[in-house]
Design an enzyme around this catalytic site. Structure first.
Site, PDB file in Angstrom:
ATOM      1  N   ARG A  93       0.847  -1.215   0.000  1.00 18.50           N
ATOM      2  CA  ARG A  93       0.000   0.000   0.000  1.00 18.50           C
ATOM      3  C   ARG A  93       0.875   1.255   0.000  1.00 18.50           C
ATOM      4  NH1 ARG A  93      -1.740   2.430   4.339  1.00 18.50           N
ATOM      5  NH2 ARG A  93      -2.007   0.567   5.599  1.00 18.50           N
ATOM      6  N   LYS A 106      -7.783   4.755 -19.435  1.00 17.55           N
ATOM      7  CA  LYS A 106      -8.038   5.242 -20.797  1.00 17.55           C
ATOM      8  C   LYS A 106      -6.779   5.093 -21.667  1.00 17.55           C
ATOM      9  CE  LYS A 106     -12.029   6.249 -18.987  1.00 17.55           C
ATOM     10  NZ  LYS A 106     -11.807   6.371 -17.593  1.00 17.55           N
ATOM     11  N   ASP A 143      -6.546  17.460 -15.167  1.00 15.69           N
ATOM     12  CA  ASP A 143      -6.865  16.093 -15.561  1.00 15.69           C
ATOM     13  C   ASP A 143      -6.508  15.966 -17.045  1.00 15.69           C
ATOM     14  OD1 ASP A 143      -8.054  13.732 -16.481  1.00 15.69           O
ATOM     15  OD2 ASP A 143      -9.695  13.836 -15.035  1.00 15.69           O
ATOM     16  N   TYR A 155     -15.501  14.887 -15.646  1.00 16.00           N
ATOM     17  CA  TYR A 155     -16.069  13.554 -15.484  1.00 16.00           C
ATOM     18  C   TYR A 155     -17.057  13.607 -14.298  1.00 16.00           C
ATOM     19  CZ  TYR A 155     -16.436   8.637 -14.363  1.00 16.00           C
ATOM     20  OH  TYR A 155     -16.931   7.395 -14.068  1.00 16.00           O
TER      21      TYR A 155
HETATM   22  N1  LCS Z   1     -11.027  11.634 -15.402  1.00 13.88           N
HETATM   23  C1  LCS Z   1     -11.615  11.540 -16.602  1.00 13.88           C
HETATM   24  C2  LCS Z   1     -11.429  12.626 -17.602  1.00 13.88           C
HETATM   25  C3  LCS Z   1     -12.402  10.434 -16.900  1.00 13.88           C
HETATM   26  O1  LCS Z   1     -12.973  10.369 -18.107  1.00 13.88           O
HETATM   27  C4  LCS Z   1     -12.592   9.424 -15.923  1.00 13.88           C
HETATM   28  C5  LCS Z   1     -13.427   8.236 -16.174  1.00 13.88           C
HETATM   29  C6  LCS Z   1     -11.971   9.579 -14.681  1.00 13.88           C
HETATM   30  C7  LCS Z   1     -11.179  10.696 -14.458  1.00 13.88           C
HETATM   31  C8  LCS Z   1     -12.110   8.559 -13.601  1.00 13.88           C
HETATM   32  O2  LCS Z   1     -11.331   7.449 -13.909  1.00 13.88           O
HETATM   33  P1  LCS Z   1     -11.628   5.952 -13.440  1.00 13.88           P
HETATM   34  O3  LCS Z   1     -11.819   5.979 -11.985  1.00 13.88           O
HETATM   35  O4  LCS Z   1     -12.870   5.493 -14.142  1.00 13.88           O
HETATM   36  O5  LCS Z   1     -10.393   5.218 -13.854  1.00 13.88           O
HETATM   37  N2  LCS Z   1     -14.262   8.333 -17.286  1.00 13.88           N
HETATM   38  C9  LCS Z   1     -15.112   7.452 -17.684  1.00 13.88           C
HETATM   39  C10 LCS Z   1     -15.947   7.632 -18.776  1.00 13.88           C
HETATM   40  O6  LCS Z   1     -16.036   8.639 -19.463  1.00 13.88           O
HETATM   41  N3  LCS Z   1     -16.667   6.537 -18.950  1.00 13.88           N
HETATM   42  O7  LCS Z   1     -16.421   5.613 -17.972  1.00 13.88           O
HETATM   43  C11 LCS Z   1     -15.412   6.127 -17.088  1.00 13.88           C
END
Ligand code: LCS
Length: 393
Positions: free
Chosen positions: A58, A208, A183, A111
């Protein structure tokens, strides 16, 4: 190998190298929760910081450290902190940088849960948040209060595809003593380097583009300086949203092809955007690469390419969009983005469903908006799939 003086692609391939005992060509998966100390003194030294030996996964783990150092190098930052998810990265940053009585300014189009956690959760700890259209820097300046400490932007934004001028935000942040967090998920470090433009912290959902294969969920944070890095690492370790070693291994593997995946998917995306823009059933298309995008000039200035995600609306509104989503077969009807496979989804009812209708409309997340993430399949197949789907409307 120290890759700090090497080119981007060389960093992608060799940035994760570690000097392991057997000389393996890839970073091994250290799938262990804990690490043996040589003796009691060594254990005490690891805890006191006299020794930099590993203690507990961790806190830190060699496979995860390889990914952290590699992405930190790509973003030109001090060091990286890998997390269980992109939301783990966002929560750790908020936990580290906010506190009772503090105020954060965030892009209104982010998001959904990145906004939701401030509105529904941090608000319970007396953290104030303002959501503004950060594409216009004047809106940021107007929202600054004496207790503002963080400016959080997402550019390009999910799902409106609006851009925010990172260098302009950095100037505002510097003048008003704010920590600028970007971000960078939609661009990846291949297309955009927020720290070079003056940001203090950059974060990603590595789910992504960085991993790129729709097979893990993960996040990463890179800080420009040691002080903020240490603050955020403390929050991540205490919250317990660390990445797992296998997640880190998968991400390191995906990362190697980031540049060639991005090149191919954005080349496809440009063709998809042009096809949609010329289709009689399409009302509008928002892709940073199209001259019709309101921030096309900014995209040319701060990004190395235009990415692989776009939003569009059909003349028949949501009902037409729904028909399209039900009649494409190559594009997967699924949330997420930035993978090798083409994905289609409806933000108002899916990724941003938890944002109130009023806030969605204010941020430009209209009911007709369909989001499209272009993969690396053959372009003719992607376009034929869309064409067939549009013919059914
Ligand atoms: N930041 C952005 C710009 C994102 O698009 C997402 C997730 C996150 C942070 C959060 O990331 P995660 O915890 O899912 O790894 N975006 C998503 C979307 O547009 N569709 O499903 C997840």
């Amino acid at each position: 190998m120290n890759t700090s003086d090497k080119g981007f692609n060389t960093k992608l391939i060799h940035g994760g190298d570690i000097d392991d005992v057997f000389g393996s060509a890839n970073v091994p998966i250290y799938q262990t929760s804990t690490f043996r100390f040589k003796n009691a003194q060594h254990g005490a030294d690891c805890f006191s910081g006299k020794s930099d030996g590993y203690i507990y996964t961790r806190i830190a783990n060699p496979t995860i450290r390889a990914l952290e150092k590699s992405v930190a190098d790509l973003e030109n930052g001090f060091d990286g902190i890998a997390t269980s998810s992109g939301m783990g990265a966002i929560s750790s940053v908020y936990m580290a940088l906010l506190g009772a009585g503090k105020h954060i300014i965030s892009s209104d189009a982010v998001y959904g849960p990145a906004r939701g956690i401030l509105e529904q959760d941090f608000s319970r700890f007396n953290v104030e948040a303002s959501f503004v259209n950060t594409s216009n820097p004047e809106n940021i300046i107007k929202a600054i209060q004496p207790n503002t400490c963080v400016l959080y932007i997402e550019t390009p934004a999910n799902p409106t595809m609006n851009l925010t001028d990172i260098a302009a935000c950095a100037e505002i942040a510097k003048k008003h003593n704010l920590i600028l967090v970007v971000d960078n998920t939609f661009s990846s470090p291949y297309l955009q380097k927020p720290l070079d433009l003056g940001a203090d912290v950059v974060l990603h959902s590595v789910t992504k583009f960085i991993n790129g294969h729709a097979d893990i969920v993960g996040g990463i944070i890179v800080a420009k300086d040691k002080k903020i890095y240490k603050q955020i690492r403390h929050a991540m370790v205490y919250l317990g949203c660390n990445m797992d070693p296998t997640q880190a291994y998968m991400t390191l593997r995906g990362l190697k092809t980031l540049a060639i995946r991005m090149e191919r998917s954005q080349e496809n995306a440009m063709k998809v955007a042009e096809f949609l823009a010329n289709h009689p059933k399409v009302a509008w298309v928002k892709y940073p690469g199209l001259p019709s995008h309101p921030h096309h000039e900014l995209a040319k200035k701060q990004m190395k390419g235009f990415g692989a995600v776009m939003s569009f609306g059909l003349k028949g509104g949501y009902q037409a969009g729904e028909k399209l989503m039900n009649n494409v077969h190559l594009a997967l009807l699924a949330v997420s983005l930035g993978g090798v496979e083409t994905l289609i989804q409806h933000p108002a009812s899916m990724t941003h469903a938890a944002v109130s209708k009023e806030n969605k409309l204010e941020a430009g997340i209209t009911d007709d908006l369909v989001r499209f993430s272009v993969g690396i399949e053959d372009i003719d197949d992607i376009i034929n799939d869309l064409k067939n789907g549009l013919d059914k409307i």
